[in-house]
Write a protein that holds these residues in place. Structure first.
Motif, PDB file in Angstrom:
ATOM      1  N   HIS A  33       0.251  -5.889  -0.212  1.00  0.00           N
ATOM      2  CA  HIS A  33       1.179  -4.999   0.506  1.00  0.00           C
ATOM      3  C   HIS A  33       2.059  -5.787   1.482  1.00  0.00           C
TER       4      HIS A  33
ATOM      5  N   ILE B  91       0.656   2.828   1.782  1.00  0.00           N
ATOM      6  CA  ILE B  91       2.079   3.107   1.567  1.00  0.00           C
ATOM      7  C   ILE B  91       2.604   4.140   2.563  1.00  0.00           C
TER       8      ILE B  91
ATOM      9  N   TYR C 153      -0.756  -1.408  -7.482  1.00  0.00           N
ATOM     10  CA  TYR C 153       0.103  -1.191  -6.309  1.00  0.00           C
ATOM     11  C   TYR C 153       1.542  -0.966  -6.727  1.00  0.00           C
TER      12      TYR C 153
END
Length: 294
Positions: free
Chosen positions: A242, A181, A290
């Motif tokens: 992601h 991130i 996540y």
């Protein structure tokens, strides 16, 4: 309503377990970190390594989770590791003996060391080679000795690589997601070792079965998924979630000495005793984890 005592209530597993148990139990929680009391949960802020705990309540069950769980921290601070992880277990076992409480101890797959065969079962030999692993095995030996000497019902849960929302910063999955991130690269140690990853909800469901068990004497249970994947595969799965492709760096200075090459839980005892098995796939669990951090 039954009264139970839980240590380590502000930890990763502790937070989730209290939320799951306070519907059916009155919980007396002990933690060195401050936390507010709530319905059926009474929080007590103290350091059990330094305090003489005198409790008037009668507890049907004692669930002992308080421990240093960061392997690197324990290797750097062995005295603190054994003071908390082993001495606190002894203190809690003494309370269980005096109150004739059943005792549930949270141990770790680290006690097995580098297994010679897989999947590894509860009856297989243990060869711990870190201070954290040794502290857990020493505590297990205390548990078995107290069970046999005082006829106590004691159950040990060996947790494999648990992950999920609100984990500690030392947790591998948190470390990977946090770097994904906030950075363009993910820097880890050796990424070839394989681990048995299990989502927090499945661990909690398994622990509830163990806590509510009527099994007598001393029992040990593996809580894992029954599968292992490499850390490199884990990172790639995280990258897919992601939807980006950070650079993965395997750093020599981050590699652990005496790394376990592969470990995978034999969970047949949990299946046969409680009809329990994990329900959350690795991909689903990583997606939930996540999304909780973004």
């Amino acid at each position: 309503m039954e009264e139970i005592l839980i240590t380590g209530t502000t930890g990763f597993i502790g937070n989730h377990l209290v939320s799951a148990l306070n519907k059916n139990y009155k919980i007396f929680g002990i933690s060195k970190n401050k936390i507010k009391s709530s319905k059926n949960f009474y929080s007590h802020n103290l350091d059990i390594t330094k305090s003489n705990i005198i409790l008037k309540n009668h507890f049907s069950k004692i669930i002992h989770m308080a421990a240093y769980s960061d392997v690197n921290y324990c290797n750097l601070n062995p005295t603190k590791c054994y003071e908390l992880n082993v001495n606190s277990t002894l203190k809690m076992l003494e309370i269980a003996r005096k109150k004739d409480s059943s005792f549930i101890f949270l141990s770790s797959s680290h006690v097995y060391g580098n297994p010679k065969k897989l999947p590894i079962a509860e009856i297989d030999p243990c060869h711990p080679f870190t201070h954290y692993a040794s502290s857990k095995k020493m505590s297990e030996i205390l548990c078995e000795t107290y069970s046999k000497t005082y006829d106590l019902d004691i159950r040990v849960a060996r947790i494999f690589s648990v992950y999920g929302p609100s984990s500690s910063k030392s947790n591998l999955v948190f470390n990977i997601i946090n770097q994904m991130i906030h950075d363009s690269k993910v820097k880890l140690g050796n990424v070839s070792p394989k681990r048995d990853f299990i989502f927090i909800d499945d661990v909690i469901n398994g622990l509830i079965q163990i806590i509510n068990s009527k099994k007598r004497g001393f029992q040990v249970y593996n809580l894992g998924s029954g599968k292992s994947i490499s850390i490199e595969e884990l990172v790639k799965t995280c990258f897919n979630i992601h939807n980006k492709n950070p650079k993965l760096i395997s750093s020599k200075e981050k590699r652990r000495k005496n790394e376990i090459s592969d470990i995978c839980a034999n969970i047949s005892k949990m299946k046969s005793d409680f009809n329990w098995k994990p329900k959350i796939s690795l991909k689903k669990g990583l997606e939930i984890t996540y999304n909780s951090y973004i």
